[in-house]
Scaffold this active site. Sequence first.
Site, PDB file in Angstrom:
ATOM      1  N   GLN A 190       0.759  -1.207  -0.114  1.00 47.78           N
ATOM      2  CA  GLN A 190      -0.109   0.127  -0.074  1.00 47.78           C
ATOM      3  C   GLN A 190       0.850   1.503   0.154  1.00 47.78           C
ATOM      4  OE1 GLN A 190      -2.597  -0.553   3.420  1.00 47.78           O
ATOM      5  NE2 GLN A 190      -3.624  -2.006   2.560  1.00 47.78           N
TER       6      GLN A 190
ATOM      7  N   HIS B 121      -1.303   0.034   5.704  1.00 47.06           N
ATOM      8  CA  HIS B 121      -1.668   0.976   6.627  1.00 47.06           C
ATOM      9  C   HIS B 121      -0.869   2.324   6.775  1.00 47.06           C
ATOM     10  CE1 HIS B 121      -4.643  -1.983   8.643  1.00 47.06           C
ATOM     11  NE2 HIS B 121      -4.675  -2.130   7.162  1.00 47.06           N
TER      12      HIS B 121
ATOM     13  N   GLU C 164     -15.264   3.344   8.905  1.00 47.39           N
ATOM     14  CA  GLU C 164     -15.905   4.235   9.790  1.00 47.39           C
ATOM     15  C   GLU C 164     -15.887   5.715   9.041  1.00 47.39           C
ATOM     16  OE1 GLU C 164     -15.065   2.552  14.102  1.00 47.39           O
ATOM     17  OE2 GLU C 164     -13.901   4.352  13.537  1.00 47.39           O
TER      18      GLU C 164
ATOM     19  N   TYR D  50     -10.157 -10.605  10.203  1.00 46.86           N
ATOM     20  CA  TYR D  50     -10.063 -11.293   8.782  1.00 46.86           C
ATOM     21  C   TYR D  50     -10.389 -12.799   9.125  1.00 46.86           C
ATOM     22  CZ  TYR D  50      -8.618  -6.842   7.145  1.00 46.86           C
ATOM     23  OH  TYR D  50      -8.539  -5.615   6.958  1.00 46.86           O
TER      24      TYR D  50
END
Length: 378
Positions: free
Chosen positions: A84, A150, A243, A264
């Site tokens: 990422q 992340h 969220e 998960y």
Amino acid sequence: MPMPIRAALVALSAVSFLMPGALARAQQPRPEVVASGLQHPWGMAFVDGGVLVTERAGRLRWVSPTGQVGAPIAGLPAIDVGGQGGLLDVVADSGFATNRRIYLCYAEPSADGGRNATALASARLSEDGRRLEQWQRLFGQQPQVASRLHFGCRIVESPDGQLFLTLGERYHRMADAQTLDNHLGKVVRLRKDGGAAPGNPLLGRPGALPEIWSWGHRNPQGAAWGPDQRLWITEHGPQGGDEINRPDAGLNHGWPLVTYGENYGGGAINGGLRSQPGLVQPLHHWTPSIAPSGMSFLRSQRYGSAWQGQLFVGSLKFRYLARLELDLTGPQPRVLREHKLLPDLGQRVRDVREGPDGLLYLLTDERNGQLIRLLPPS
């Protein structure tokens, strides 16, 4: 009944039968591809009549008003590309017209190459738009860790000239989102020189980092300044529990102590707690996860007054654009309804911004990513 009247009634009945679907289609904005061939674009900023676009692979490009994708802009530092990570968000300074300054967020490699962290820098875009000058690293997340996940990495400049930066908890370090001696799972608030902004809630507190604004976040990949003069963010939950939050000074948003998601593959996190005294509840949450990314409030009336002030959020997982109707009249904002726009787009919506023309623009996170302009419904 005379035949002309009967025929007219039959025709009217047919129109009435088709009307709900026709209305739904008429309420959909029309996507217009401005540019394609972008490799996993992540963030965009409107400058010089066109759009600066980051590519996660470590390139910054300028897209002309006619959709021509320019060559990579020179002057970027070493960027850790993988998973990422890479070159992520870009924002133009509020004074760009005079100072030509931009802010970039990216995955910064450690000196030994084994770790990385989210970093923020500023630079001046040259007059010809071909290179970055006066590069200045402003901030680096502490600590650097060995992870490809992340990073967070959305930037927002508030009206008072401070910079908010969202920071992920790097996945394996989720417990650090609850401790204040690190930047993992935090939102930080900075001056434009990279120092802790005045008024930050932890200034002078022993053992706490002064840049921290709020904590208990997981992976916030969307951020925007709201019409209520507050920062709004989206963040990825685990399996479920994505969220929308409004971080404010000193608020603890709970991760991983409370969540509407689960591990998960299944299994409760921290006993399945969804609330706890002193922890802030999300303004809105999604289960199953939609994988929310970029977000934008619409301030213009280009799509009609009914859409003005609403919130738009990109879905990576389900490949649509969410339009959220809000009620901002009470002490706490509420999401009233969600509408799925562009359900047939078939591309991961990474970012959404309102352009200078009052229209919404999207970036699709694909190998052949696109910059898309949304034209008003017909």
